[in-house]
Design a protein around this motif. Structure first.
Motif, mmCIF file in Angstrom:
data_model
loop_
_atom_site.group_PDB
_atom_site.id
_atom_site.type_symbol
_atom_site.label_atom_id
_atom_site.label_comp_id
_atom_site.label_asym_id
_atom_site.label_seq_id
_atom_site.Cartn_x
_atom_site.Cartn_y
_atom_site.Cartn_z
ATOM 1 N N MET A 122 0.843 -1.188 0.000
ATOM 2 C CA MET A 122 0.000 0.000 0.000
ATOM 3 C C MET A 122 0.883 1.244 0.000
ATOM 4 O O MET A 122 2.107 1.166 -0.004
ATOM 5 C CB MET A 122 -0.898 -0.017 1.250
ATOM 6 C CG MET A 122 -1.712 -1.298 1.441
ATOM 7 S SD MET A 122 -3.045 -1.472 0.274
ATOM 8 C CE MET A 122 -4.198 -0.253 0.913
ATOM 9 N N GLY A 123 0.259 2.414 0.037
ATOM 10 C CA GLY A 123 0.990 3.659 0.203
ATOM 11 C C GLY A 123 2.039 3.901 -0.860
ATOM 12 O O GLY A 123 1.825 3.658 -2.050
ATOM 13 N N LYS A 124 3.208 4.374 -0.439
ATOM 14 C CA LYS A 124 4.279 4.738 -1.358
ATOM 15 C C LYS A 124 4.773 3.546 -2.172
ATOM 16 O O LYS A 124 5.067 3.675 -3.365
ATOM 17 C CB LYS A 124 5.457 5.343 -0.588
ATOM 18 C CG LYS A 124 5.168 6.680 0.091
ATOM 19 C CD LYS A 124 5.023 7.797 -0.917
ATOM 20 C CE LYS A 124 4.930 9.143 -0.221
ATOM 21 N NZ LYS A 124 4.763 10.260 -1.185
ATOM 22 N N LEU A 125 4.867 2.379 -1.543
ATOM 23 C CA LEU A 125 5.327 1.200 -2.268
ATOM 24 C C LEU A 125 4.290 0.781 -3.306
ATOM 25 O O LEU A 125 4.628 0.505 -4.455
ATOM 26 C CB LEU A 125 5.624 0.051 -1.305
ATOM 27 C CG LEU A 125 6.050 -1.274 -1.949
ATOM 28 C CD1 LEU A 125 7.255 -1.080 -2.857
ATOM 29 C CD2 LEU A 125 6.346 -2.318 -0.886
ATOM 30 N N GLY A 126 3.031 0.737 -2.912
ATOM 31 C CA GLY A 126 1.991 0.357 -3.847
ATOM 32 C C GLY A 126 1.911 1.294 -5.034
ATOM 33 O O GLY A 126 1.681 0.862 -6.171
ATOM 34 N N THR A 216 -14.441 5.061 3.198
ATOM 35 C CA THR A 216 -14.142 5.543 1.844
ATOM 36 C C THR A 216 -12.646 5.712 1.628
ATOM 37 O O THR A 216 -12.103 5.361 0.574
ATOM 38 C CB THR A 216 -14.859 6.878 1.568
ATOM 39 O OG1 THR A 216 -16.270 6.689 1.706
ATOM 40 C CG2 THR A 216 -14.547 7.385 0.166
ATOM 41 N N TRP A 217 -11.944 6.236 2.654
ATOM 42 C CA TRP A 217 -10.509 6.449 2.498
ATOM 43 C C TRP A 217 -9.762 5.131 2.329
ATOM 44 O O TRP A 217 -8.729 5.076 1.650
ATOM 45 C CB TRP A 217 -9.940 7.245 3.670
ATOM 46 C CG TRP A 217 -9.918 6.525 4.993
ATOM 47 C CD1 TRP A 217 -10.836 6.582 5.986
ATOM 48 C CD2 TRP A 217 -8.891 5.621 5.466
ATOM 49 N NE1 TRP A 217 -10.478 5.789 7.048
ATOM 50 C CE2 TRP A 217 -9.279 5.189 6.750
ATOM 51 C CE3 TRP A 217 -7.691 5.158 4.921
ATOM 52 C CZ2 TRP A 217 -8.523 4.288 7.501
ATOM 53 C CZ3 TRP A 217 -6.922 4.269 5.672
ATOM 54 C CH2 TRP A 217 -7.348 3.855 6.954
ATOM 55 N N GLU A 218 -10.313 4.039 2.907
ATOM 56 C CA GLU A 218 -9.682 2.736 2.741
ATOM 57 C C GLU A 218 -9.847 2.237 1.312
ATOM 58 O O GLU A 218 -8.935 1.615 0.744
ATOM 59 C CB GLU A 218 -10.272 1.740 3.734
ATOM 60 C CG GLU A 218 -9.906 2.035 5.184
ATOM 61 C CD GLU A 218 -10.526 1.065 6.160
ATOM 62 O OE1 GLU A 218 -9.803 0.187 6.665
ATOM 63 O OE2 GLU A 218 -11.754 1.181 6.417
ATOM 64 N N HIS A 219 -11.020 2.490 0.726
ATOM 65 C CA HIS A 219 -11.220 2.137 -0.681
ATOM 66 C C HIS A 219 -10.287 2.946 -1.573
ATOM 67 O O HIS A 219 -9.720 2.419 -2.544
ATOM 68 C CB HIS A 219 -12.676 2.386 -1.083
ATOM 69 C CG HIS A 219 -13.642 1.441 -0.437
ATOM 70 N ND1 HIS A 219 -14.979 1.727 -0.299
ATOM 71 C CD2 HIS A 219 -13.471 0.206 0.099
ATOM 72 C CE1 HIS A 219 -15.594 0.713 0.302
ATOM 73 N NE2 HIS A 219 -14.690 -0.210 0.560
ATOM 74 N N MET A 220 -10.120 4.207 -1.231
ATOM 75 C CA MET A 220 -9.221 5.056 -2.012
ATOM 76 C C MET A 220 -7.776 4.575 -1.896
ATOM 77 O O MET A 220 -7.022 4.592 -2.877
ATOM 78 C CB MET A 220 -9.337 6.506 -1.552
ATOM 79 C CG MET A 220 -10.694 7.144 -1.834
ATOM 80 S SD MET A 220 -10.831 8.830 -1.189
ATOM 81 C CE MET A 220 -9.587 9.664 -2.194
ATOM 82 N N ALA A 221 -7.403 4.129 -0.699
ATOM 83 C CA ALA A 221 -6.035 3.630 -0.498
ATOM 84 C C ALA A 221 -5.767 2.404 -1.362
ATOM 85 O O ALA A 221 -4.645 2.193 -1.837
ATOM 86 C CB ALA A 221 -5.809 3.304 0.977
ATOM 87 N N LEU A 222 -6.804 1.596 -1.591
ATOM 88 C CA LEU A 222 -6.637 0.378 -2.389
ATOM 89 C C LEU A 222 -6.355 0.681 -3.859
ATOM 90 O O LEU A 222 -5.864 -0.185 -4.584
ATOM 91 C CB LEU A 222 -7.873 -0.504 -2.277
ATOM 92 C CG LEU A 222 -8.007 -1.348 -1.007
ATOM 93 C CD1 LEU A 222 -9.313 -2.120 -1.019
ATOM 94 C CD2 LEU A 222 -6.826 -2.316 -0.865
ATOM 95 N N THR A 223 -6.685 1.890 -4.308
ATOM 96 C CA THR A 223 -6.415 2.227 -5.704
ATOM 97 C C THR A 223 -4.920 2.293 -5.978
ATOM 98 O O THR A 223 -4.505 2.252 -7.143
ATOM 99 C CB THR A 223 -7.072 3.572 -6.091
ATOM 100 O OG1 THR A 223 -6.490 4.638 -5.321
ATOM 101 C CG2 THR A 223 -8.575 3.539 -5.837
ATOM 102 N N ARG A 224 -4.115 2.401 -4.929
ATOM 103 C CA ARG A 224 -2.657 2.443 -5.069
ATOM 104 C C ARG A 224 -2.022 1.100 -4.709
ATOM 105 O O ARG A 224 -0.788 0.984 -4.690
ATOM 106 C CB ARG A 224 -2.080 3.533 -4.158
ATOM 107 C CG ARG A 224 -2.452 4.937 -4.567
ATOM 108 C CD ARG A 224 -2.293 5.932 -3.415
ATOM 109 N NE ARG A 224 -0.984 5.902 -2.791
ATOM 110 C CZ ARG A 224 0.079 6.592 -3.227
ATOM 111 N NH1 ARG A 224 -0.029 7.346 -4.296
ATOM 112 N NH2 ARG A 224 1.227 6.524 -2.597
ATOM 113 N N ALA A 225 -2.843 0.110 -4.439
ATOM 114 C CA ALA A 225 -2.320 -1.167 -3.952
ATOM 115 C C ALA A 225 -1.652 -1.972 -5.071
ATOM 116 O O ALA A 225 -2.025 -1.867 -6.244
ATOM 117 C CB ALA A 225 -3.439 -1.987 -3.322
ATOM 118 N N GLN A 226 -0.676 -2.757 -4.664
ATOM 119 C CA GLN A 226 0.009 -3.660 -5.586
ATOM 120 C C GLN A 226 0.168 -5.001 -4.884
ATOM 121 O O GLN A 226 0.641 -5.064 -3.739
ATOM 122 C CB GLN A 226 1.377 -3.090 -5.972
ATOM 123 C CG GLN A 226 2.191 -3.978 -6.894
ATOM 124 C CD GLN A 226 3.576 -3.425 -7.159
ATOM 125 O OE1 GLN A 226 3.964 -2.398 -6.611
ATOM 126 N NE2 GLN A 226 4.334 -4.103 -7.999
#
Length: 238
Positions: A122-126, A216-226
């Motif tokens: 997640m986050g910067k790595l994702g 909602t912010w958790e769903h948004m965070a998943l958009t950067r997930a890898q």
């Protein structure tokens, strides 16, 4: 900084490794994922056991971070362009550590036939935007066939306990401080239910949480997930 005894012994008995290090195009374009992976494999090829591998991996990874830092300071590569390189480096390190930990772990506790687990970056790595100071935001998800309750090792444990212990060992191997430094700090707070949730979560629970309880912010965070690791089947489900 001095050369560690293990590294000195490794280089003295394997001069080709030293030649490889000295011949690196240090100030040229930073290598892509495949080249970086190959460099890591060559450097760790001589490791004798699990502990050796972790020591050498720390040395190699920190050398690569130093390389990126020099590029930034000398304006060879800017911070934005270093992001993908540092993210590739973190992904390679994370997958290497998790695989080695799992292999060691399974000797005692066995496995769950047909099971798989994956690391969600997640986050910067994702988002492939790692910086020199970034930590690793991770979620560990596992998928075990229904009806399987305990591992098949000499010390059999339940599914939940198994993946919690495995995750703890992966985190410890990455974050522990040694003479070669640490690899990364790890942040697991983005997992379902945050610090109050289990360290590792089943695929079923992860899916249920995202559909029924996530903000909602958790769903948004998943958009950067890898998704890192895991079988192709698990990756598709995620």
């Amino acid at each position: 900084m001095g050369v560690s005894p293990l590294l000195a012994e490794t280089l003295s008995s394997n001069p080709s490794l030293l030649d490889g290090l000295l011949s690196l195009n240090f100030f040229e374009v930073l290598p892509n994922y495949e080249t970086l992976q190959a460099e890591k494999n060559r450097f760790l090829h001589v490791s004798r056991d699990f502990e050796d591998a972790l020591i050498l991996l720390r040395r190699w990874a920190n050398d690569q971070k130093f390389r990126a830092g020099v590029h930034i300071l000398r304006h060879i590569t800017d911070g934005d362009l270093c992001g993908p390189f540092l993210s590739d480096l973190a992904s390679i390190v994370l997958l290497d550590v998790s695989e080695r930990v799992f292999n060691e772990f399974s000797v005692r506790y066995g496995v769950f036939p047909g099971a798989s687990h994956a690391l969600i970056a997640m986050g910067k790595l994702g988002g492939r935007q790692m910086t020199m100071q970034s930590d690793l935001d991770l979620i560990v998800v596992y998928d075990v066939p229904s009806g399987v309750g305990f591992s098949n090792g000499t010390k059999s444990i339940s599914v939940g306990e198994y993946y919690t212990k495995l995750t703890q060992r992966i985190i410890g191997s990455i974050t522990s401080q040694t003479n070669e430094g640490r690899l990364y700090e790890v942040d697991m707070r983005l997992r379902p239910s945050g610090n109050s949730g289990p360290l590792a979560v089943s695929l079923e629970s992860f899916s249920k949480y995202q559909h029924q309880a996530a903000w909602t912010w958790e769903h948004m965070a998943l958009t950067r997930a890898q998704v890192l690791g895991g079988t192709s089947e698990l990756r598709i489900k995620l």
